[in-house]
Design a protein around this motif. Structure first.
Motif, PDB file in Angstrom:
ATOM      1  N   GLU A  24      14.018  24.453   6.573  1.00 34.33           N
ATOM      2  CA  GLU A  24      14.315  23.587   7.721  1.00 34.33           C
ATOM      3  C   GLU A  24      13.880  22.152   7.435  1.00 34.33           C
ATOM      4  OE1 GLU A  24      10.149  25.053   8.608  1.00 34.33           O
ATOM      5  OE2 GLU A  24      11.965  26.083   8.030  1.00 34.33           O
ATOM      6  N   LEU A  25      14.602  21.231   8.058  1.00 36.94           N
ATOM      7  CA  LEU A  25      14.298  19.804   7.884  1.00 36.94           C
ATOM      8  C   LEU A  25      13.155  19.422   8.809  1.00 36.94           C
ATOM      9  CD1 LEU A  25      17.893  18.313   7.678  1.00 36.94           C
ATOM     10  CD2 LEU A  25      16.296  18.691   5.821  1.00 36.94           C
ATOM     11  N   LEU A  26      12.189  18.727   8.262  1.00 39.10           N
ATOM     12  CA  LEU A  26      11.032  18.270   9.031  1.00 39.10           C
ATOM     13  C   LEU A  26      10.963  16.746   8.993  1.00 39.10           C
ATOM     14  CD1 LEU A  26       8.364  20.783   7.666  1.00 39.10           C
ATOM     15  CD2 LEU A  26       9.559  20.909   9.851  1.00 39.10           C
ATOM     16  N   CYS A  27      10.408  16.193  10.044  1.00 38.16           N
ATOM     17  CA  CYS A  27      10.189  14.738  10.059  1.00 38.16           C
ATOM     18  C   CYS A  27       9.092  14.413   9.069  1.00 38.16           C
ATOM     19  CB  CYS A  27       9.800  14.290  11.469  1.00 38.16           C
ATOM     20  SG  CYS A  27       9.472  12.528  11.587  1.00 38.16           S
ATOM     21  N   ILE A  28       9.307  13.374   8.299  1.00 40.71           N
ATOM     22  CA  ILE A  28       8.358  13.029   7.234  1.00 40.71           C
ATOM     23  C   ILE A  28       7.051  12.469   7.792  1.00 40.71           C
ATOM     24  CG2 ILE A  28       9.144  10.672   6.858  1.00 40.71           C
ATOM     25  CD1 ILE A  28       8.914  11.190   3.875  1.00 40.71           C
ATOM     26  N   PHE A  29       7.059  11.969   9.024  1.00 36.86           N
ATOM     27  CA  PHE A  29       5.869  11.378   9.633  1.00 36.86           C
ATOM     28  C   PHE A  29       4.963  12.487  10.179  1.00 36.86           C
ATOM     29  CE2 PHE A  29       9.008   7.963   9.915  1.00 36.86           C
ATOM     30  CZ  PHE A  29       8.312   6.925   9.338  1.00 36.86           C
ATOM     31  N   ASN A  30       4.158  13.065   9.317  1.00 38.18           N
ATOM     32  CA  ASN A  30       3.186  14.097   9.670  1.00 38.18           C
ATOM     33  C   ASN A  30       3.844  15.301  10.353  1.00 38.18           C
ATOM     34  OD1 ASN A  30       0.591  15.155   9.717  1.00 38.18           O
ATOM     35  ND2 ASN A  30       0.124  14.261  11.711  1.00 38.18           N
ATOM     36  N   GLU A  31       5.075  15.558  10.003  1.00 33.37           N
ATOM     37  CA  GLU A  31       5.871  16.646  10.576  1.00 33.37           C
ATOM     38  C   GLU A  31       5.956  16.552  12.102  1.00 33.37           C
ATOM     39  OE1 GLU A  31       4.748  20.510   9.120  1.00 33.37           O
ATOM     40  OE2 GLU A  31       4.249  19.693   7.149  1.00 33.37           O
ATOM     41  N   ASN A  32       5.863  15.333  12.609  1.00 38.06           N
ATOM     42  CA  ASN A  32       5.893  15.085  14.048  1.00 38.06           C
ATOM     43  C   ASN A  32       7.299  14.635  14.437  1.00 38.06           C
ATOM     44  OD1 ASN A  32       5.493  14.339  16.689  1.00 38.06           O
ATOM     45  ND2 ASN A  32       3.664  13.114  16.278  1.00 38.06           N
ATOM     46  N   GLU A  33       8.025  15.504  15.097  1.00 35.51           N
ATOM     47  CA  GLU A  33       9.402  15.206  15.498  1.00 35.51           C
ATOM     48  C   GLU A  33       9.457  14.027  16.470  1.00 35.51           C
ATOM     49  OE1 GLU A  33      13.388  15.272  15.613  1.00 35.51           O
ATOM     50  OE2 GLU A  33      12.152  16.502  14.289  1.00 35.51           O
ATOM     51  N   SER A  34       8.412  13.862  17.263  1.00 35.64           N
ATOM     52  CA  SER A  34       8.377  12.765  18.241  1.00 35.64           C
ATOM     53  C   SER A  34       8.388  11.399  17.547  1.00 35.64           C
ATOM     54  CB  SER A  34       7.133  12.874  19.115  1.00 35.64           C
ATOM     55  OG  SER A  34       7.149  14.064  19.842  1.00 35.64           O
ATOM     56  N   ALA A  35       7.735  11.286  16.416  1.00 32.86           N
ATOM     57  CA  ALA A  35       7.693  10.011  15.696  1.00 32.86           C
ATOM     58  C   ALA A  35       9.090   9.613  15.230  1.00 32.86           C
ATOM     59  CB  ALA A  35       6.743  10.101  14.509  1.00 32.86           C
ATOM     60  N   CYS A  36       9.813  10.554  14.643  1.00 31.21           N
ATOM     61  CA  CYS A  36      11.172  10.240  14.200  1.00 31.21           C
ATOM     62  C   CYS A  36      12.090   9.947  15.383  1.00 31.21           C
ATOM     63  CB  CYS A  36      11.731  11.396  13.369  1.00 31.21           C
ATOM     64  SG  CYS A  36      11.003  11.520  11.725  1.00 31.21           S
ATOM     65  N   SER A  37      11.980  10.753  16.440  1.00 33.12           N
ATOM     66  CA  SER A  37      12.827  10.562  17.616  1.00 33.12           C
ATOM     67  C   SER A  37      12.565   9.219  18.284  1.00 33.12           C
ATOM     68  CB  SER A  37      12.601  11.682  18.627  1.00 33.12           C
ATOM     69  OG  SER A  37      12.944  12.922  18.080  1.00 33.12           O
ATOM     70  N   TYR A  38      11.299   8.838  18.374  1.00 36.34           N
ATOM     71  CA  TYR A  38      10.959   7.552  18.994  1.00 36.34           C
ATOM     72  C   TYR A  38      11.493   6.384  18.172  1.00 36.34           C
ATOM     73  CZ  TYR A  38       8.305   3.901  21.283  1.00 36.34           C
ATOM     74  OH  TYR A  38       7.969   2.764  21.966  1.00 36.34           O
ATOM     75  N   GLY A  39      11.333   6.450  16.856  1.00 35.62           N
ATOM     76  CA  GLY A  39      11.854   5.383  15.995  1.00 35.62           C
ATOM     77  C   GLY A  39      13.360   5.245  16.103  1.00 35.62           C
ATOM     78  N   ILE A  40      14.059   6.373  16.160  1.00 35.70           N
ATOM     79  CA  ILE A  40      15.523   6.331  16.298  1.00 35.70           C
ATOM     80  C   ILE A  40      15.914   5.770  17.655  1.00 35.70           C
ATOM     81  CG2 ILE A  40      17.590   7.780  16.453  1.00 35.70           C
ATOM     82  CD1 ILE A  40      16.241   9.646  14.395  1.00 35.70           C
ATOM     83  N   ALA A  41      15.233   6.220  18.710  1.00 40.39           N
ATOM     84  CA  ALA A  41      15.568   5.774  20.066  1.00 40.39           C
ATOM     85  C   ALA A  41      15.362   4.267  20.224  1.00 40.39           C
ATOM     86  CB  ALA A  41      14.727   6.533  21.087  1.00 40.39           C
ATOM     87  N   VAL A  42      14.233   3.758  19.779  1.00 44.11           N
ATOM     88  CA  VAL A  42      13.967   2.317  19.902  1.00 44.11           C
ATOM     89  C   VAL A  42      14.958   1.518  19.066  1.00 44.11           C
ATOM     90  CG1 VAL A  42      12.273   0.495  19.480  1.00 44.11           C
ATOM     91  CG2 VAL A  42      11.550   2.650  20.473  1.00 44.11           C
ATOM     92  N   GLY A  43      15.287   2.019  17.873  1.00 40.08           N
ATOM     93  CA  GLY A  43      16.268   1.327  17.035  1.00 40.08           C
ATOM     94  C   GLY A  43      17.641   1.251  17.692  1.00 40.08           C
ATOM     95  N   LEU A  44      18.062   2.340  18.315  1.00 36.62           N
ATOM     96  CA  LEU A  44      19.373   2.339  18.986  1.00 36.62           C
ATOM     97  C   LEU A  44      19.376   1.463  20.229  1.00 36.62           C
ATOM     98  CD1 LEU A  44      20.440   6.079  18.610  1.00 36.62           C
ATOM     99  CD2 LEU A  44      21.456   4.078  17.508  1.00 36.62           C
ATOM    100  N   ILE A  45      18.299   1.507  21.014  1.00 32.03           N
ATOM    101  CA  ILE A  45      18.208   0.645  22.196  1.00 32.03           C
ATOM    102  C   ILE A  45      18.267  -0.823  21.779  1.00 32.03           C
ATOM    103  CG2 ILE A  45      16.659  -0.116  24.041  1.00 32.03           C
ATOM    104  CD1 ILE A  45      15.680   2.806  24.220  1.00 32.03           C
ATOM    105  N   ALA A  46      17.532  -1.177  20.738  1.00 26.38           N
ATOM    106  CA  ALA A  46      17.532  -2.564  20.263  1.00 26.38           C
ATOM    107  C   ALA A  46      18.903  -2.971  19.736  1.00 26.38           C
ATOM    108  CB  ALA A  46      16.478  -2.744  19.173  1.00 26.38           C
ATOM    109  N   PHE A  47      19.572  -2.074  19.017  1.00 20.57           N
ATOM    110  CA  PHE A  47      20.885  -2.384  18.455  1.00 20.57           C
ATOM    111  C   PHE A  47      21.903  -2.648  19.562  1.00 20.57           C
ATOM    112  CE2 PHE A  47      25.047  -0.863  16.913  1.00 20.57           C
ATOM    113  CZ  PHE A  47      25.253  -1.802  15.913  1.00 20.57           C
ATOM    114  N   PHE A  48      21.984  -1.751  20.541  1.00 16.47           N
ATOM    115  CA  PHE A  48      22.964  -1.939  21.615  1.00 16.47           C
ATOM    116  C   PHE A  48      22.576  -3.097  22.540  1.00 16.47           C
ATOM    117  CE2 PHE A  48      24.006   2.570  20.597  1.00 16.47           C
ATOM    118  CZ  PHE A  48      25.302   2.317  20.151  1.00 16.47           C
ATOM    119  N   GLY A  49      21.271  -3.313  22.711  1.00 10.17           N
ATOM    120  CA  GLY A  49      20.824  -4.472  23.484  1.00 10.17           C
ATOM    121  C   GLY A  49      21.203  -5.782  22.818  1.00 10.17           C
TER     122      GLY A  49
END
Length: 197
Positions: A24-49
């Motif tokens: 299974e694929l794991l988030c590289i940031f300490n295997e914390n899915e929240s870290a990857c999800s947060y980085g993606i979410a903020v990046g997308l919000i900033a891009f569309f903003g």
């Protein structure tokens, strides 16, 4: 551009297999899915903003209502400040999770992407703070009435409006004709007979 780098690097290279035994694929940031999800979410919000406010900047000069212009500038100011805060949280969160990550052979191949996401999260803080300051300057510029008509308004709030630019601004005391209703009237002017009733 920074937001594209952050969410692009996380999506493309920060989900990896820990080793050959765990498929299974794991988030590289300490295997914390929240870290990857947060980085993606903020990046997308900033891009569309960014896209939205780029369009607003293109049409800003065509907005005729002062209230609508003020709302657009305040929205830009609020959004820029909010995203500067989100990027600060993203940088701290990703850096903290990366510091706690133990690099295995599988995680080592996504290490450069993780470092890029952290670095560009930091640069994004600076960019959004600068954008917030620009929006604040634009707001202050719009509320400073002396910039719109410096020759028409005095510097003091109680200053009166000056006269016509061609004149001196002071009324003349010379009279060119006598004021109305001030002449003494003769009881019966010459050539006019008062009718008897």
């Amino acid at each position: 551009i920074f937001s594209i780098v952050v969410f692009g690097s996380i999506v493309n290279e920060c989900y990896v297999n820990k080793d050959s035994q765990h498929p299974e694929l794991l988030c590289i940031f300490n295997e914390n899915e929240s870290a990857c999800s947060y980085g993606i979410a903020v990046g997308l919000i900033a891009f569309f903003g960014c896209i939205f406010f780029f369009v607003v900047d293109l049409y800003f000069q065509q907005i005729s209502s002062v209230k609508d212009r003020k709302r657009a500038v305040l929205l830009d100011l609020g959004f820029s400040g909010f995203l500067a805060f989100l990027w600060f949280v993203a940088f701290c969160f990703l850096a903290n999770q990366w510091q706690r990550t133990t690099l295995t052979r599988g995680f080592a191949q996504g290490a450069d992407a993780a470092r890029a996401a952290i670095t560009f999260s930091f640069f994004s803080i600076i960019v959004w703070v600068v954008l917030a300051l620009r929006a604040l300057q634009r707001y202050r510029l719009g509320t400073d009435m002396s910039l719109f008509a410096p020759e028409h308004f005095g510097s003091e709030p109680s200053a009166s409006y000056p006269g016509y630019p061609g004149g001196s601004g002071v009324e003349s005391t010379e009279s060119y004709q006598s004021p109305p209703f001030s002449e003494t009237l003769e009881p019966s002017p010459k050539g006019y007979q008062v009718p008897a009733y």
